[in-house]
Structures are given as C-alpha cells and as structure tokens.
Design a protein around this motif. Structure first.
Motif, PDB file in Angstrom:
ATOM      1  N   SER A 183     -10.278  -7.116   1.640  1.00 20.04           N
ATOM      2  CA  SER A 183     -10.305  -7.756   1.208  1.00 20.04           C
ATOM      3  C   SER A 183     -11.886  -8.961   0.614  1.00 20.04           C
ATOM      4  O   SER A 183     -12.240  -8.836  -0.411  1.00 20.04           O
ATOM      5  N   ASP A 185      -7.511 -10.325   6.137  1.00 14.15           N
ATOM      6  CA  ASP A 185      -7.142  -9.726   4.674  1.00 14.15           C
ATOM      7  C   ASP A 185      -8.715  -9.465   4.324  1.00 14.15           C
ATOM      8  O   ASP A 185      -9.904  -9.836   4.224  1.00 14.15           O
ATOM      9  N   HIS A 192       0.533   8.006   1.842  1.00 14.48           N
ATOM     10  CA  HIS A 192      -0.686   7.020   1.896  1.00 14.48           C
ATOM     11  C   HIS A 192      -1.708   7.690   0.459  1.00 14.48           C
ATOM     12  O   HIS A 192      -1.482   8.373  -0.478  1.00 14.48           O
ATOM     13  N   ASP A 193      -2.705   6.814   0.323  1.00 12.09           N
ATOM     14  CA  ASP A 193      -3.735   6.687  -0.792  1.00 12.09           C
ATOM     15  C   ASP A 193      -5.008   7.569  -1.009  1.00 12.09           C
ATOM     16  O   ASP A 193      -4.878   8.364  -1.700  1.00 12.09           O
ATOM     17  N   LYS A 228      -3.237   1.599   7.778  1.00 14.89           N
ATOM     18  CA  LYS A 228      -3.154   0.601   6.933  1.00 14.89           C
ATOM     19  C   LYS A 228      -4.363  -0.431   6.876  1.00 14.89           C
ATOM     20  O   LYS A 228      -3.636  -1.675   7.913  1.00 14.89           O
ATOM     21  N   ASN A 230      -4.837  -3.662   4.465  1.00 15.57           N
ATOM     22  CA  ASN A 230      -4.569  -4.245   3.351  1.00 15.57           C
ATOM     23  C   ASN A 230      -3.150  -3.808   2.914  1.00 15.57           C
ATOM     24  O   ASN A 230      -2.070  -3.117   3.729  1.00 15.57           O
ATOM     25  N   LYS A 231      -3.243  -3.032   1.790  1.00 12.94           N
ATOM     26  CA  LYS A 231      -2.088  -2.243   0.958  1.00 12.94           C
ATOM     27  C   LYS A 231      -2.608  -1.203   0.834  1.00 12.94           C
ATOM     28  O   LYS A 231      -0.982  -0.182   0.520  1.00 12.94           O
ATOM     29  N   LEU A 232      -3.758  -0.747   1.411  1.00 13.06           N
ATOM     30  CA  LEU A 232      -3.721   0.443   1.426  1.00 13.06           C
ATOM     31  C   LEU A 232      -3.092   1.323   2.381  1.00 13.06           C
ATOM     32  O   LEU A 232      -2.762   0.905   3.501  1.00 13.06           O
ATOM     33  N   ILE A 233      -3.096   2.483   2.502  1.00  9.55           N
ATOM     34  CA  ILE A 233      -2.471   4.135   3.866  1.00  9.55           C
ATOM     35  C   ILE A 233      -3.671   4.731   3.353  1.00  9.55           C
ATOM     36  O   ILE A 233      -3.813   5.349   2.452  1.00  9.55           O
TER      37      ILE A 233
END
Length: 388
Positions: free
Chosen positions: A307, A305, A149-150, A116, A118-121
């Motif tokens: 990003s 963070d 997952h992304d 994981k 940030n918000k991505l898997i």
C-alpha cells in the motif's frame, strides 16, 4: 503551472490541446488521440492560432513576413499543420467500444490461484495452464491456500481472443499477438483493487523499475536489456527498497509512485551477477516466455507493504555496458520526455494530462552508464542525496 488550453470544435468532436513549454521546445498534447509531440515553439504557436480559428491566410502571411519565406511555402506549411493537428481524420474511430454482447463469462475455470496482497485476497481463475502462465509466475510469491476472497479475476479465450473479467464484469479482449496489452490491463485492474483507486485516478504507468531510500523514489528506465531489473535487484541487496518492477503506477492526486507487488524479473545473463546476493535464485523456477523471447527467473521484492507510495525524486535512464567507465550526467527534459513517453500508458483525461506535464517538468533527469556494480550503487546513493 504554465499551460495553454485550446479547444477546437470539428463536426461533433471537441478536440482539446495542451501546450507546455519544456526546455527550449513546446510539448503538445491532443485529446483526439492522447498523443504527445515535441514541437518547435514557432510550430506550437501556429497550431495555437489554427485552433483558435485564425484564418489560414492570415497565419500564412504573417509567417511569410516573419521568416522571409515565399507565400506559397508558408501556405503549404500551415496547411500541413492544419491537416495534421486540426482536421478530423474520419478513418479514426474516436469512440471505439468493444461489443461484449455475444460473450458469456464462464462460471468455473480449470485453474485457480489465490494471492494475498496486504489484507486483500485476490482469486485468479484461468481457462488453462497456458493462460495461467501469462500471469502467475510474477505473482507466485504471493500465493496462498484457497480461501474467501475479496475480488475474482477470470481469464478465458473465445474466437482467437483472450478475455479478462473482474467480478464477472468484462474488462476487455485482445488477439493472441497482443498478449502484452492483456497483461497490462490485468495489472491495471490489480492496482485499482490494491490501492482502491479507479483508472481515472492514475496519471500513468511506466515501463520502469522504482527504487526507494524510504523517503523518496526514483524511476530507472531504459530499453530492454539495459539492466533496469538487474540494477533494481543489486540496489535492493544494498539496502534500497523495491517499489515496483516493470510496471510502475503514478497517481494523479499526489504524483506519488505507488507500490506494485510483482516479483523482479531476472534474465539468464544476470544470474552470475546476482547469485552472490541471492543464492535462492540457483533453485528458483525458470520460465521460458517464447512469445516475448526471454527466459527469466523471479526474485521476491523486499517490500512487503504494497500500500506504500512515495514522491518521485527523478528519472534515471540506466545502461550497463561492459568495461564502460562510470558516467552520470543530467540530460535535457526534452530528451528524457522523448524516451519516457513511447513505452508508457498515460491517462487520456485532460486534467491528468495537464498534471503529468507539470509533474514531469519538475523532475530532474539523468543518464547513468556503468559496468562496475559497486560504483553504480554508490552513484545512486549520491543521486538520492543530491550529490551529483
């Protein structure tokens, strides 16, 4: 921005040169092989004339008169420049494309990890524990339970090569003795997903550590064993932020340093120094990377963070030397350039090469030698405050 753009047409290949004055030299970039060379200004001027099609005889005669050289010596020198920079070497494959037609991407692989960021898997699938070992240790702190997952990364081997596929698209393959290129490409694909920017949007990636005071960042560079990662860990313990370790991406659009989520690598020789600040290292896993001939543990970065991105304030070439007095001095940009470029991935695009040269020319460059950790931390604080 002061640049000289030169175009040279040779057969069906268009070679493009950039010439950028830095200090009392000129840096030449060639699109032919994405190489940067530091040249004397006279040499750069001759290359410029050759690329514009000025006859070799005219250039040689002018050089002979200007420097009072025998005409034969001038001709030989100009011929050497023409061969090196202008004539196309037919042995170089300028359009090498990997042929993946015979390569089938496996459906299922034995080892699966989920990270994981940030918000991505990110789902990372590996053919074996051995191939997983090449990537997983530095991202273990990001591991989460299996879930939707992304993006999916797959690593597998065929015909004595290691392959990388992302979203079932083959990215590349490398022989086993070039594992570091595979690891670099894995990381490059990862930052594209994290920051939603394709490879052509990146200026370069630097073998360095990036430290932030929350307003700007500095790159810490040096040969392996010079103390980059140890200094980063010490600075993190004293209130600075870790932006990236070992793999530092810089974007073309704003020349900011972007966060990379890998853990900080800690060598055995640094444990005694870091344990007072990070007692958790005493129980952390130890990894023996035989191919790279190093034994390391990993320390979680304090930055969560991933990003984030910040402007670069300068470059610091750091070196720990036992019992050495503290020394921090500005160095010439040419000296810094010659240290920076060989270990870096730099974009092969002309536009990005021009931005890189302009960005670099605006940076302050320092050489910091230390033996006392507290003195080093204080000195870095002064650099961020422009108090050298």
């Amino acid at each position: 921005m002061v640049f000289l753009f030169l175009k040279l047409f040779n057969l069906n290949f268009q070679a493009i040169f950039l010439l950028k004055p830095i200090d009392d030299k000129t840096v030449l970039w060639s699109s032919r092989d994405n190489q940067y060379l530091v040249l004397e200004n006279t040499t750069a001027l001759l290359v410029s004339k050759l690329s514009k099609g000025v006859p070799l005889e005219d250039i040689s005669r002018e050089l002979s008169q200007e420097l009072s050289l025998p005409i034969k010596q001038s001709i030989d020198f100009v011929l050497g420049l023409k061969k090196r920079f202008i004539d196309l070497d037919s042995s170089i494959n300028l359009n090498k494309i990997e042929d993946f037609e015979e390569t089938a991407i496996p459906g299922m692989l034995d080892v699966e990890k989920f990270y994981k960021i940030n918000k991505l898997i990110i789902k990372a699938c590996f053919e074996s524990e051995e191939s997983c070992f090449l990537i997983h240790p530095k991202f273990e702190h990001l591991e989460v339970a299996s879930q939707k997952h992304d993006f999916c990364f797959k690593t597998f081997t065929q015909n004595a090569r290691i392959f990388l596929a992302v979203e079932n698209k083959l990215i590349g393959s490398w022989p086993f003795d070039e594992i570091h290129y595979f690891q670099g490409k894995f990381s490059m694909q990862l930052i594209q997903k994290i920051h939603n920017m394709q490879q052509d949007k990146w200026l370069g990636v630097f073998h360095a550590s990036a430290v932030s005071n929350k307003n700007s960042a500095m790159l810490f560079l040096g040969d392996s064993g010079n103390g980059k990662s140890t200094s980063l860990a010490l600075l993190q313990a004293h209130g600075f932020d870790c932006i990236a370790d070992d793999f530092v991406p810089v974007a073309a659009q704003n020349q900011d340093i972007y966060s990379f989520p890998a853990a900080i690598s800690v060598k055995k020789t640094s444990l005694d120094t870091l344990l007072p600040f990070y007692p958790e290292l005493s129980d952390s896993k130890e990894y023996d990377f035989k191919v790279m001939q190093k034994i390391v543990r990993y320390l979680k970065p304090n930055n969560s963070d991933f990003s984030s991105h910040l402007p670069c304030k300068g470059l610091v070439f750091i070196k720990y030397i036992k019992d050495a007095p503290l020394s921090c001095e500005k160095i010439t940009k040419v000296a810094a350039f010659q240290k920076l470029v060989p270990d870096s991935w730099l974009s092969p695009l002309k536009e990005n090469a021009a931005i890189f040269l302009d960005w670099f020319a605006g940076l302050d460059c320092f050489e910091l030698t230390y033996s006392n950790n507290n003195e080093m931390v204080v000195q870095v604080s002064k650099l961020f405050k422009d108090e050298l």
